[in-house]
Scaffold this motif. Sequence first.
Motif: not given
Length: 347
Positions: A58, A62-64, A132, A134-135, A157, A160-162
């Motif tokens: 990271f 994360p924001s999403r 969309r 990111d986590l 991944k 763009g997502a963990n």
Amino acid sequence: MPINRPVATALAAALCLLTAACGESSDDGGASGTTTEAAVSKTGYPVTLENCGRTETFDKAPSRVVVMNGASVAEVSTLLALGLQDKIVANQQSYGMSEVPGRAEAIKKLPTGDVKLNEAYDIPREAMVGLRPDLVLSVTTYGFDQKNGFATRDQLKQVGANSYVSPQGCEDDPSKMTVADSYRLLRDMGKIFDVSDRAEKLIAASEKNIAAVSAKIKREKQAPRVMVLFSNMSMGSNDFSSVVANGIINDILAKAGASNAFASASKTTFADLSKEKVAATDVDAVVVISYNDPHPAAYAKKLLKEFPQWPAAKNNTYLTLSDSMYLGPSNDLAVETIAKKLHPDAF
């Protein structure tokens, strides 16, 4: 806690508890595949975690965040406890009630992403990508299983997502889970979102509360034998298929000065029991876990009436709980509530 999918009822479809999975306790540093810290900068990011054999890095908070159902409230409750609700863009977890004042209402207010869920009552691959994230948080690896229509961790991944599987979730079997795994989840979320100070305060407060309860309990030669089960839920072929045999609940009971009356009935999390087996077992107290059931006490009273030979029935000893009995930030509340019910003279 993972259950058979598709399930017999919508209630059973969302259960975890006990919510995550197998392996050794999270205190073992991750030998069982649970999450451990590989490298964390004391000054912030990047943060790298080893999670179920994968490395997740990271570069920022994360924001999403998307929280998958997985029959759990562990992940969403942990985020709320850490004050991270504004990071959630879609949440599918809810038990309908909580031992923490205001938590159930706060969960209801979270966005769901307006997703059409699949037969497992969770977010399918296409809908997940469309959010969309990111986590993405899942209580077990089931939530990332391609053959069940979910986005895999590799696919996430690529966009763009963990991804993160909660402690003891790697083997999809929560039978060895303990309260320590709830602390591991708090610590991991604290690291990922750079709020470790908040996580440690919550853990310290929980440990202090449990220690205070333990100090008050007069140890008896035989701890009260407790039956723990979900109200009005079917997960097997027998009359009593939602009886808990193993997992974090046994650790909670032990810390409350009690024991699981059906711990030896199964090696897995749940014991699928006949009415005859239940009737033949001495039960000193009943703990009914509510999962979106607004009347769990009615179910408990029905059980006591059905088995009048139980000490629990003769003494009318029962209580109802919800999210504090599972993986999550509030296990100390379950310990305290059970201990006060079973050992009233100590308080």
